[in-house]
Enzyme design. Structure first.
Site, PDB file in Angstrom:
ATOM      1  N   LYS A  78       0.779  -1.312  -0.131  1.00  0.00           N
ATOM      2  CA  LYS A  78      -0.049   0.100   0.188  1.00  0.00           C
ATOM      3  C   LYS A  78       0.717   1.088   0.264  1.00  0.00           C
ATOM      4  CE  LYS A  78      -4.519   0.842   0.390  1.00  0.00           C
ATOM      5  NZ  LYS A  78      -5.510   0.081  -0.016  1.00  0.00           N
ATOM      6  N   VAL A 179     -24.005   5.369   0.568  1.00  0.00           N
ATOM      7  CA  VAL A 179     -24.127   4.886  -0.898  1.00  0.00           C
ATOM      8  C   VAL A 179     -23.224   5.833  -1.667  1.00  0.00           C
ATOM      9  CG1 VAL A 179     -26.448   3.835  -0.556  1.00  0.00           C
ATOM     10  CG2 VAL A 179     -26.324   6.393  -0.429  1.00  0.00           C
TER      11      VAL A 179
END
Ligand code: NAD
Length: 352
Positions: A78, A179
């Protein structure tokens, strides 16, 4: 990805600084036992370099587990870029980061993560080929990984629902926390399948969009995890499942796309003790990295689809072992991932 129960030290940690562009970055290669380390690049404002390094180390270890369990021939890594405090030229900054990635000679492959955009990957691509998450055309894998992440979560949820709720998702109620890219696509798939939706998002606009497109009921972010639903899908932040929130969950299944959902590994046991079936996050949200590495290997979208559709098989194996041993699925998944990495290390040693 879950907070891993025992993080082994990384193979290599590299620091990069370029005062001309403002670049300050850390690249952690946690493990290359299975192949080059693949994992996204986070662009974030950190309090200091120590916080950024800790985040990069934790995220890189999680990628080792995620890639191993997804059956990918890649290790875990990462990168973290500290967002400069003042003005900066974004393209030039990401080009400088690309040079840093290139200097690692292909041992690290980068892609998008929190805070980075497709246009950032395009800047990186100007100076290195060790980057994915770029736009593609035709049958080649590539582009936005979120729909693949959502598909893996959806198929895993189907499996978990059949197992714990004894039926298909049609008619079940699913509460989705967040969302955004992943959560909205998950709404789409669940709506198509006949599920009822409850959503919450920090952005009222996003929540309203889910209500408009998919008939979702909107609740406040505070109410979401304790909503009276069958399934909860964390798709926003990490560490949302802790002693307090777990005590309030009414759902029988937790299966979502967010990374690091468990505040501590022990919270996996807390969920099991309340008879809530927890689908380990890094197992079910691997669709994105599956797409990223397929792009890197010049594979097709069809290959990505085939691999993502196999995620529920692995989830079933984890649930089976968890039932047999009485251990939380997160511990079982961690142990399986560690065994895959240890086997690869053993094979490398015996070949040497
Ligand atoms: P995103 O930024 O597009 O969406 C996150 C959404 O969560 C946003 O709409 C935001 O407003 C909302 N949010 C933030 N705080 C909230 C809160 N307290 N309650 C409710 N909503 C809140 O991000 P994304 O790409 O959809 O990723 C979501 C999660 O999935 C992250 O944890 C990410 O690390 C993980 N993940 C994403 C991918 C991928 O392919 N995008 C792959 C693996 C894991």
């Amino acid at each position: 990805m879950a907070v891993v129960s025992s993080i082994t030290p990384p193979e290599k940690v590299s620091f990069f600084e370029d005062p001309a562009t403002g670049l300050e970055a850390i690249v952690v290669l946690h493990s290359t036992a299975l192949g080059p380390a693949a994992g996204g690049c986070r662009f974030w404002s950190y309090a200091d370099r120590n916080h950024a390094t800790t985040d990069a180390m934790r995220l890189a270890a999680g990628m080792t587990y995620k890639n191993a369990l997804a059956g990918l021939p890649f290790g875990g890594g990462k990168a973290v870029i500290l967002r400069p405090a003042g003005d900066f030229d974004r393209t030039v900054l990401f080009e400088a980061f690309g040079k840093a990635v290139d200097s690692l000679g292909g041992s690290y492959i980068t892609a998008e993560d929190v805070g980075t955009l497709v246009s950032d990957m395009q800047a990186i691509r100007k100076v290195t080929r060790h980057v994915a998450g770029l736009p593609t055309e035709g049958p080649s894998a590539g582009g936005d990984p979120s729909p693949w992440t959502a598909l893996g979560v959806f198929l895993s949820m189907r499996h978990a629902a059949e197992r714990r709720l004894g039926g298909r998702l049609a008619g079940k109620t699913v509460a989705i926390q967040g969302v955004g890219n992943v959560g909205m696509e998950l709404c789409h798939l669940l709506h198509q399948d006949g599920a009822n939706l409850v959503v919450a998002d920090g952005s009222a606009e996003r929540a309203a969009k889910a209500a408009h497109l998919y008939g979702a009921m909107v609740v406040s972010p505070d109410e979401l995890l304790s909503a009276d639903v069958d399934i909860v899908a964390p798709c926003a932040l990490g560490a949302v499942l802790d002693e307090r929130s777990i005590a309030g969950i009414k759902a029988k299944v937790v299966c979502g796309g967010a990374n690091n959902q468990l505040a501590t590994p022990e919270d996996g046991r807390r969920l099991a003790a309340r008879d809530i079936l927890y689908a380990p996050d890094y197992l079910v949200n691997a669709g994105g990295i599956i797409n990223v590495v397929a792009e890197h290997m010049n594979e097709s979208t069809a290959a990505v689809d085939e691999r993502v559709r196999r995620i529920p098989e692995r989830l079933a194996a984890v649930f089976d072992a968890a039932e047999k041993t009485g251990e939380g699925p997160n511990f079982v998944a961690d142990a399986m991932a560690r065994a895959i990495v240890a086997d690869a290390r053993g094979a490398t040693r015996s070949a040497a």
